[in-house]
Design a protein around this motif. Structure first.
Motif, PDB file in Angstrom:
ATOM      1  N   GLU A   1      45.972  40.047  44.538  1.00 22.50           N
ATOM      2  CA  GLU A   1      45.604  41.436  44.226  1.00 22.50           C
ATOM      3  C   GLU A   1      44.641  41.980  45.270  1.00 22.50           C
ATOM      4  O   GLU A   1      44.762  43.120  45.726  1.00 22.50           O
ATOM      5  CB  GLU A   1      44.979  41.500  42.834  1.00 22.50           C
ATOM      6  N   ARG A   2      43.680  41.138  45.656  1.00 19.16           N
ATOM      7  CA  ARG A   2      42.708  41.535  46.678  1.00 19.16           C
ATOM      8  C   ARG A   2      43.388  41.751  48.022  1.00 19.16           C
ATOM      9  O   ARG A   2      43.110  42.734  48.714  1.00 19.16           O
ATOM     10  CB  ARG A   2      41.632  40.441  46.802  1.00 19.16           C
TER      11      ARG A   2
ATOM     12  N   ARG B   1      38.140  48.061  40.231  1.00 19.45           N
ATOM     13  CA  ARG B   1      39.253  48.924  40.656  1.00 19.45           C
ATOM     14  C   ARG B   1      40.082  49.377  39.460  1.00 19.45           C
ATOM     15  O   ARG B   1      40.758  50.405  39.524  1.00 19.45           O
ATOM     16  CB  ARG B   1      40.135  48.187  41.672  1.00 19.45           C
TER      17      ARG B   1
ATOM     18  N   LYS C   1      44.950  49.565  51.782  1.00 15.05           N
ATOM     19  CA  LYS C   1      43.876  50.405  52.299  1.00 15.05           C
ATOM     20  C   LYS C   1      44.012  50.600  53.813  1.00 15.05           C
ATOM     21  O   LYS C   1      43.811  51.706  54.336  1.00 15.05           O
ATOM     22  CB  LYS C   1      42.520  49.760  51.972  1.00 15.05           C
TER      23      LYS C   1
ATOM     24  N   THR D   1      38.168  43.279  41.135  1.00  8.58           N
ATOM     25  CA  THR D   1      39.453  43.697  40.566  1.00  8.58           C
ATOM     26  C   THR D   1      39.236  44.570  39.342  1.00  8.58           C
ATOM     27  O   THR D   1      39.847  45.635  39.195  1.00  8.58           O
ATOM     28  CB  THR D   1      40.295  42.459  40.180  1.00  8.58           C
TER      29      THR D   1
ATOM     30  N   PHE E   1      45.318  44.983  47.953  1.00  8.33           N
ATOM     31  CA  PHE E   1      44.406  46.132  48.021  1.00  8.33           C
ATOM     32  C   PHE E   1      43.941  46.380  49.456  1.00  8.33           C
ATOM     33  O   PHE E   1      43.950  47.521  49.933  1.00  8.33           O
ATOM     34  CB  PHE E   1      43.194  45.883  47.119  1.00  8.33           C
TER      35      PHE E   1
END
Length: 202
Positions: A188-189, A67, A196, A64, A192
């Motif tokens: 959050e992961r 990023r 993506k 995190t 993401f």
């Protein structure tokens, strides 16, 4: 900062909790009975468990932060993960030594009958192959399977959070705080990865 120096500082910093608790144990042995509270064994179990959670949080936060433009933690994620396993193992050993007093016949029944122990032991068991395959040799040997295997870290995070929350009696602040941070990092992961995949399809 030089990478080698930073690696050394991370290593020393990761050992500080161990040094602190050993210092407390030495003081306890010298007769200062109040240094770990009325139940020293339980305090050691709790302390090592808390630091296991801290290192798991740091390991999850590494990607995190990368990023967000802070890449240095990612460079030491392997070491952080190994320290998470180290403190988790100390936590398990402390529980068996101080709370079960090495009563082997009771260990299996305790794990099965107490849900928080079931989740905790499952989390530790999943950390074993992650620690064992953390070396670059296994990363090369397993190839793509290595990355899939190490995604178990997310499962471990959930198991440990549940293990911690199930133990709440009166002091709920730390379990809820750490578990909330864990949930934020996992969400959050997930966001993401989902974002993506959407961009890839477009």
């Amino acid at each position: 900062m030089n990478k080698t120096i930073r690696k050394l500082l991370v290593f020393i910093g990761s050992l500080l909790p161990l040094g602190w608790i050993l210092w407390k144990v030495v003081r306890l042995q010298s007769g200062e009975w109040d240094v770990l509270g009325p139940e020293p064994g339980r305090a050691i179990v709790f302390f090592t468990g808390t630091w296991t959670f801290v290192f798991l949080l740091l390991g999850l936060a590494a990607s995190t932060f990368k990023r967000w433009g802070v890449p240095w933690l990612m460079m030491h994620r392997r070491m952080i993960g190994l320290f998470a396993f180290f403190y988790a193992t100390l936590h398990l050993l402390a529980y068996m030594a101080f709370l079960l007093e090495w009563q082997w016949a009771d260990i299996a029944s305790e794990i099965i009958e107490r849900p928080y122990l079931t989740f905790g032991f499952a989390g530790w068991a999943l950390l074993v192959p992650l620690a064992f395959t953390s070396l670059r040799y296994w990363q090369r040997k397993l190839g793509k399977r290595w990355k899939r295997l190490h995604q178990l870290a997310y499962v471990v995070a959930v198991l440990v959070a549940v293990h911690y929350l199930l133990q709440i009696r009166s002091n709920w602040f730390e379990p809820v705080l750490y578990s909330s941070l864990m949930a934020i990092l996992l969400l959050e992961r997930a966001f993401f990865v989902l974002n993506k995949r959407i961009k890839t399809k477009i």
